[in-house]
Design an enzyme around this catalytic site. Structure first.
Site, PDB file in Angstrom:
ATOM      1  CB  SER A  27      35.149  25.000 -41.637  1.00 19.77           C
ATOM      2  OG  SER A  27      34.473  25.322 -42.853  1.00 19.77           O
ATOM      3  CG  HIS A  87      37.278  23.082 -38.277  1.00 23.35           C
ATOM      4  ND1 HIS A  87      37.446  24.402 -37.935  1.00 23.35           N
ATOM      5  CD2 HIS A  87      37.535  22.995 -39.616  1.00 23.35           C
ATOM      6  CE1 HIS A  87      37.787  25.092 -39.009  1.00 23.35           C
ATOM      7  NE2 HIS A  87      37.855  24.251 -40.042  1.00 23.35           N
ATOM      8  CD  GLU A 120      38.147  26.077 -34.497  1.00 27.44           C
ATOM      9  OE1 GLU A 120      38.231  27.182 -33.953  1.00 27.44           O
ATOM     10  OE2 GLU A 120      37.484  25.896 -35.555  1.00 27.44           O
ATOM     11  CG  ASN A 172      36.724  29.156 -40.450  1.00 28.86           C
ATOM     12  OD1 ASN A 172      37.874  29.482 -40.708  1.00 28.86           O
ATOM     13  ND2 ASN A 172      36.210  28.017 -40.873  1.00 28.86           N
TER      14      ASN A 172
END
Length: 265
Positions: free
Chosen positions: A108, A129, A141, A179
């Site tokens: 991540s 991800h 992702e 993130n």
């Protein structure tokens, strides 16, 4: 699902991905120890029971050696968000994988290009991800290693579609998109907590009711795990609040240990 999925890991992400994939085909899942295997078996069974009335948990075979994943056509590393740990597992997966297999990481926050080099097969590597809990979260992702060939990219997109997920192709930057934007916000909630001495539940309630978020920022940090949150913050260059550092040092990592910003008993 055209691929036979092999997953290296036995935590929440690995088990959630295994249960999701079991709706569509056979899955191999590697657990490091007998204890990890027993825990993974329970997690997979629980999720599969929620996802289908059919005995789809029987499609997940738990193995004890990484070499047992060699028969998979799409191998996904899903171990702790620690570069050295991931590098070690990915190196072994690279050695065990067959020539046509795709290799992937669920990182991540770490560099996909750097992890790709650990496999010795950077042209067959992607970042996949997924989000926790995997069965419920729609987004993946998708970040490619620079050398990833067209066939590998296409198979990664096809796998996401087969799993019923929406793949968004993102640049290989620390934290990708979610993130990168999310953790500065989450950490700002910790700063506000320290500044105002508010109750954590009140801050969370404000963001749930006022911003329409399904979970407040402090509860979300607990859910992700404060150790994982700390690692992500460091990877994306965001200042980790002292309160998070202190809780991690004390072993209070959030929901998985029963205490973080909230108590879970």
């Amino acid at each position: 699902m055209e691929e036979r999925l092999g997953i290296a890991g036995s935590g929440a992400i690995a088990c959630g991905l295994a249960a999701t994939a079991a709706q569509h085909g056979e899955v191999l899942l590697w657990a490091r120890s007998d204890r990890s295997a027993d825990r993974a078996r329970g997690m997979v069974s629980k999720w599969c029971g929620k996802l289908s009335e059919e005995p789809i948990a029987d499609r997940v075979t738990i193995v004890s050696e990484l070499g047992d994943l060699a028969g998979a056509t799409f191998l996904v590393e899903a171990v702790a968000e620690d570069r050295a740990t991931k590098a070690s597992v990915l190196g072994e997966l690279g050695r065990h994988s067959n020539g046509n297999a795709v290799l992937a990481t669920t990182t991540s926050s770490l560099s996909v290009a750097e992890l790709a080099r650990e496999t010795g097969k950077a042209d067959r590597f992607v970042g996949l991800h997924v989000f926790n809990p995997v069965p419920k979260m729609d987004l993946i992702e998708l970040a490619y290693a620079p050398d990833a060939i067209g066939d590998v990219r296409e198979r990664a997109r096809n796998l996401c579609a087969a799993l019923g997920k929406t793949a968004v192709e993102v640049p290989d930057i620390a934290g990708f998109v979610v993130n990168r934007l999310l953790f500065p916000y989450l950490f700002s909630a910790v700063d506000l907590l320290e500044e105002t001495s508010m109750d954590p539940a009140s801050i969370d309630r404000c963001m749930q009711l006022g911003a329409g978020h399904p979970m407040g920022p402090l509860a979300l940090l607990d859910y992700v795990g404060l150790d994982v949150s700390k690692a992500i913050g460091e990877a994306i260059g965001t200042q980790v609040p002292a309160r998070v550092e202190a809780l991690v040092a004390e072993g209070h990592l959030g929901k998985k240990t029963g205490r973080g910003f909230h108590s879970y008993t």
